[in-house]
Design a protein around this motif. Structure first.
Motif, PDB file in Angstrom:
ATOM      1  N   ASN A  48       0.773  -1.143   0.058  1.00  0.00           N
ATOM      2  CA  ASN A  48      -0.047   0.058  -0.057  1.00  0.00           C
ATOM      3  C   ASN A  48       0.636   1.146  -0.078  1.00  0.00           C
ATOM      4  O   ASN A  48       1.732   1.339   0.890  1.00  0.00           O
ATOM      5  N   THR A  49       0.782   2.164  -0.892  1.00  0.00           N
ATOM      6  CA  THR A  49       1.302   3.363  -0.914  1.00  0.00           C
ATOM      7  C   THR A  49       0.698   4.669  -0.683  1.00  0.00           C
ATOM      8  O   THR A  49       1.378   5.488  -0.668  1.00  0.00           O
ATOM      9  N   SER A  50      -0.385   4.387  -0.387  1.00  0.00           N
ATOM     10  CA  SER A  50      -1.412   5.650   0.133  1.00  0.00           C
ATOM     11  C   SER A  50      -1.370   5.526   1.483  1.00  0.00           C
ATOM     12  O   SER A  50      -0.900   4.845   2.378  1.00  0.00           O
ATOM     13  N   HIS A  51      -1.533   6.862   2.004  1.00  0.00           N
ATOM     14  CA  HIS A  51      -1.896   7.176   3.492  1.00  0.00           C
ATOM     15  C   HIS A  51      -3.243   6.688   4.071  1.00  0.00           C
ATOM     16  O   HIS A  51      -3.249   7.287   5.304  1.00  0.00           O
ATOM     17  N   PRO A  54      -3.946   2.528   7.384  1.00  0.00           N
ATOM     18  CA  PRO A  54      -2.912   2.433   8.588  1.00  0.00           C
ATOM     19  C   PRO A  54      -1.755   1.241   8.218  1.00  0.00           C
ATOM     20  O   PRO A  54      -0.810   1.751   8.791  1.00  0.00           O
ATOM     21  N   ASN A  55      -1.815   0.440   7.265  1.00  0.00           N
ATOM     22  CA  ASN A  55      -0.954  -0.620   6.974  1.00  0.00           C
ATOM     23  C   ASN A  55      -0.317  -0.439   5.772  1.00  0.00           C
ATOM     24  O   ASN A  55      -0.992   0.019   4.817  1.00  0.00           O
ATOM     25  N   TRP A  56       0.785  -0.962   5.413  1.00  0.00           N
ATOM     26  CA  TRP A  56       1.569  -0.973   4.401  1.00  0.00           C
ATOM     27  C   TRP A  56       1.749  -2.148   3.276  1.00  0.00           C
ATOM     28  O   TRP A  56       2.004  -2.047   2.260  1.00  0.00           O
ATOM     29  N   ALA A  57       1.274  -3.251   3.997  1.00  0.00           N
ATOM     30  CA  ALA A  57       1.205  -4.487   3.008  1.00  0.00           C
ATOM     31  C   ALA A  57      -0.082  -5.328   3.465  1.00  0.00           C
ATOM     32  O   ALA A  57      -0.485  -5.692   4.682  1.00  0.00           O
ATOM     33  N   PHE A  58      -0.661  -5.684   2.481  1.00  0.00           N
ATOM     34  CA  PHE A  58      -1.784  -6.726   2.829  1.00  0.00           C
ATOM     35  C   PHE A  58      -1.852  -7.853   2.054  1.00  0.00           C
ATOM     36  O   PHE A  58      -1.038  -7.864   0.709  1.00  0.00           O
ATOM     37  N   LEU A  59      -2.453  -9.002   2.338  1.00  0.00           N
ATOM     38  CA  LEU A  59      -2.504 -10.222   1.794  1.00  0.00           C
ATOM     39  C   LEU A  59      -4.154 -10.349   1.284  1.00  0.00           C
ATOM     40  O   LEU A  59      -4.956 -10.283   2.177  1.00  0.00           O
ATOM     41  N   ILE A  60      -4.268 -10.366  -0.044  1.00  0.00           N
ATOM     42  CA  ILE A  60      -5.496 -10.246  -0.598  1.00  0.00           C
ATOM     43  C   ILE A  60      -6.051 -11.659  -1.132  1.00  0.00           C
ATOM     44  O   ILE A  60      -5.434 -12.308  -1.839  1.00  0.00           O
ATOM     45  N   ARG A  61      -7.309 -11.941  -0.579  1.00  0.00           N
ATOM     46  CA  ARG A  61      -7.818 -13.053  -1.014  1.00  0.00           C
ATOM     47  C   ARG A  61      -9.017 -12.821  -2.041  1.00  0.00           C
ATOM     48  O   ARG A  61      -9.897 -12.307  -1.908  1.00  0.00           O
ATOM     49  N   ARG A  62      -8.593 -13.262  -3.355  1.00  0.00           N
ATOM     50  CA  ARG A  62      -9.342 -12.867  -4.398  1.00  0.00           C
ATOM     51  C   ARG A  62     -10.764 -13.630  -4.401  1.00  0.00           C
ATOM     52  O   ARG A  62     -11.016 -14.649  -4.195  1.00  0.00           O
ATOM     53  N   GLY A  63     -11.626 -12.819  -5.011  1.00  0.00           N
ATOM     54  CA  GLY A  63     -13.162 -13.220  -5.135  1.00  0.00           C
ATOM     55  C   GLY A  63     -13.800 -13.536  -3.629  1.00  0.00           C
ATOM     56  O   GLY A  63     -14.967 -13.857  -3.737  1.00  0.00           O
ATOM     57  N   TYR A  71     -11.280  -5.231   5.142  1.00  0.00           N
ATOM     58  CA  TYR A  71     -10.474  -4.588   4.266  1.00  0.00           C
ATOM     59  C   TYR A  71     -11.156  -5.094   2.857  1.00  0.00           C
ATOM     60  O   TYR A  71     -11.164  -6.170   2.760  1.00  0.00           O
ATOM     61  N   VAL A  72     -11.389  -4.272   1.852  1.00  0.00           N
ATOM     62  CA  VAL A  72     -11.994  -4.645   0.600  1.00  0.00           C
ATOM     63  C   VAL A  72     -11.066  -4.057  -0.239  1.00  0.00           C
ATOM     64  O   VAL A  72     -10.642  -2.797  -0.372  1.00  0.00           O
ATOM     65  N   PHE A  73     -10.834  -4.638  -1.493  1.00  0.00           N
ATOM     66  CA  PHE A  73      -9.939  -3.982  -2.589  1.00  0.00           C
ATOM     67  C   PHE A  73     -10.679  -4.021  -3.739  1.00  0.00           C
ATOM     68  O   PHE A  73     -11.365  -5.218  -3.894  1.00  0.00           O
ATOM     69  N   PHE A  74     -10.861  -2.963  -4.593  1.00  0.00           N
ATOM     70  CA  PHE A  74     -11.594  -2.904  -5.813  1.00  0.00           C
ATOM     71  C   PHE A  74     -11.094  -2.163  -6.895  1.00  0.00           C
ATOM     72  O   PHE A  74     -10.266  -1.274  -6.564  1.00  0.00           O
ATOM     73  N   ASP A  75     -11.322  -2.314  -7.964  1.00  0.00           N
ATOM     74  CA  ASP A  75     -11.321  -1.285  -9.111  1.00  0.00           C
ATOM     75  C   ASP A  75     -12.105   0.106  -8.809  1.00  0.00           C
ATOM     76  O   ASP A  75     -13.311  -0.273  -8.855  1.00  0.00           O
ATOM     77  N   PRO A  76     -11.432   1.079  -8.997  1.00  0.00           N
ATOM     78  CA  PRO A  76     -12.219   2.322  -8.968  1.00  0.00           C
ATOM     79  C   PRO A  76     -13.081   2.555 -10.324  1.00  0.00           C
ATOM     80  O   PRO A  76     -12.570   2.157 -11.240  1.00  0.00           O
ATOM     81  N   THR A 173     -10.808  -9.688  -0.463  1.00  0.00           N
ATOM     82  CA  THR A 173     -10.616  -8.937   0.785  1.00  0.00           C
ATOM     83  C   THR A 173      -9.401  -9.073   1.249  1.00  0.00           C
ATOM     84  O   THR A 173      -8.569  -9.876   0.786  1.00  0.00           O
ATOM     85  N   GLY A 174      -8.690  -8.422   2.249  1.00  0.00           N
ATOM     86  CA  GLY A 174      -7.393  -8.456   2.749  1.00  0.00           C
ATOM     87  C   GLY A 174      -7.092  -8.461   3.957  1.00  0.00           C
ATOM     88  O   GLY A 174      -7.880  -7.984   4.966  1.00  0.00           O
ATOM     89  N   GLU A 175      -5.980  -8.782   4.471  1.00  0.00           N
ATOM     90  CA  GLU A 175      -5.749  -8.814   5.942  1.00  0.00           C
ATOM     91  C   GLU A 175      -4.097  -8.223   5.858  1.00  0.00           C
ATOM     92  O   GLU A 175      -3.302  -8.281   5.125  1.00  0.00           O
ATOM     93  N   PRO A 176      -4.021  -7.254   6.719  1.00  0.00           N
ATOM     94  CA  PRO A 176      -2.940  -6.673   7.052  1.00  0.00           C
ATOM     95  C   PRO A 176      -1.785  -7.417   7.523  1.00  0.00           C
ATOM     96  O   PRO A 176      -1.988  -8.081   8.310  1.00  0.00           O
ATOM     97  N   VAL A 177      -0.709  -7.498   6.674  1.00  0.00           N
ATOM     98  CA  VAL A 177       0.436  -8.167   7.318  1.00  0.00           C
ATOM     99  C   VAL A 177       1.636  -7.389   7.808  1.00  0.00           C
ATOM    100  O   VAL A 177       2.399  -7.722   8.765  1.00  0.00           O
ATOM    101  N   LEU A 178       1.633  -6.130   7.655  1.00  0.00           N
ATOM    102  CA  LEU A 178       2.539  -5.169   8.062  1.00  0.00           C
ATOM    103  C   LEU A 178       1.945  -3.915   8.220  1.00  0.00           C
ATOM    104  O   LEU A 178       1.273  -3.391   7.273  1.00  0.00           O
TER     105      LEU A 178
END
Length: 178
Positions: A48-51, A54-63, A71-76, A173-178
């Motif tokens: 994650n490069t944005s502010h 709060p976390n800078w690394a995520f493990l994302i489970r696709r689908g 935490y959800v990751f999506f195409d804007p 969805t994602g889990e913060p790892v760092l």
């Protein structure tokens, strides 16, 4: 005529241990690479490069579809405003799910509420001074989510330029790892 008799004992074939070790390594490596490939097909690792989160690394489970608080990751969505701020092809966004289908979104001045609880505060303009449009109010539609961040400058569902994030946009969805 002379007959030659072979008095040497018959040699039995014995496998070379090095060849068996090489074969075993090949099989184990193939299985391992297949498992890594299968895991990779269902997961992503994101820096994650944005502010806005709060976390800078995520493990994302696709689908995987999110639940409240995930935490959800999506195409804007594509828009001129997003292109000016994030480039012509913006990378995936990561936010937190604040509202589920059926939850009620409201505005009270600059405050955004979900089911009467304040979750965010809107700004009038972007960091570049462009006007922002308040997001939708009312019930979160089926298959969609209200997403946001605790960051004061988060660009999320509080603004119409992002709006509700719907199933077709969701990467996972994602889990913060760092």
């Amino acid at each position: 005529m002379t007959t030659v008799v072979n008095d040497a004992p018959a040699r039995r074939w014995r496998p070379n241990p090095r060849l068996w070790l090489l074969f075993g390594t090949f099989v184990a490596g193939s299985v391992t690479l297949g498992a890594i490939g299968d895991w990779r097909d269902g997961h992503l690792f994101l820096i994650n490069t944005s502010h806005s989160l709060p976390n800078w690394a995520f493990l994302i489970r696709r689908g995987q579809m999110p639940e409240k608080g995930d935490y959800v990751f999506f195409d804007p969505p594509q828009s001129a405003l997003l292109s000016r701020h994030f480039g012509v092809r913006p990378k995936m966004f990561g936010k937190i799910v604040y509202g589920l289908p059926g939850d009620m979104v409201g505005h009270s001045g600059p405050d955004v509420t979900i089911n009467g609880t304040r979750v965010a505060r809107m700004k009038a303009v972007t960091r570049l001074g462009e006007p922002l449009t308040p997001g939708a109010t009312g019930s979160v539609p089926p298959g969609c989510y209200f997403v946001g961040t605790p960051h004061k400058d988060g660009f999320d569902s509080r603004y119409a330029e992002i709006g509700f994030v719907c199933r077709r946009q969701i990467i996972g969805t994602g889990e913060p790892v760092l």
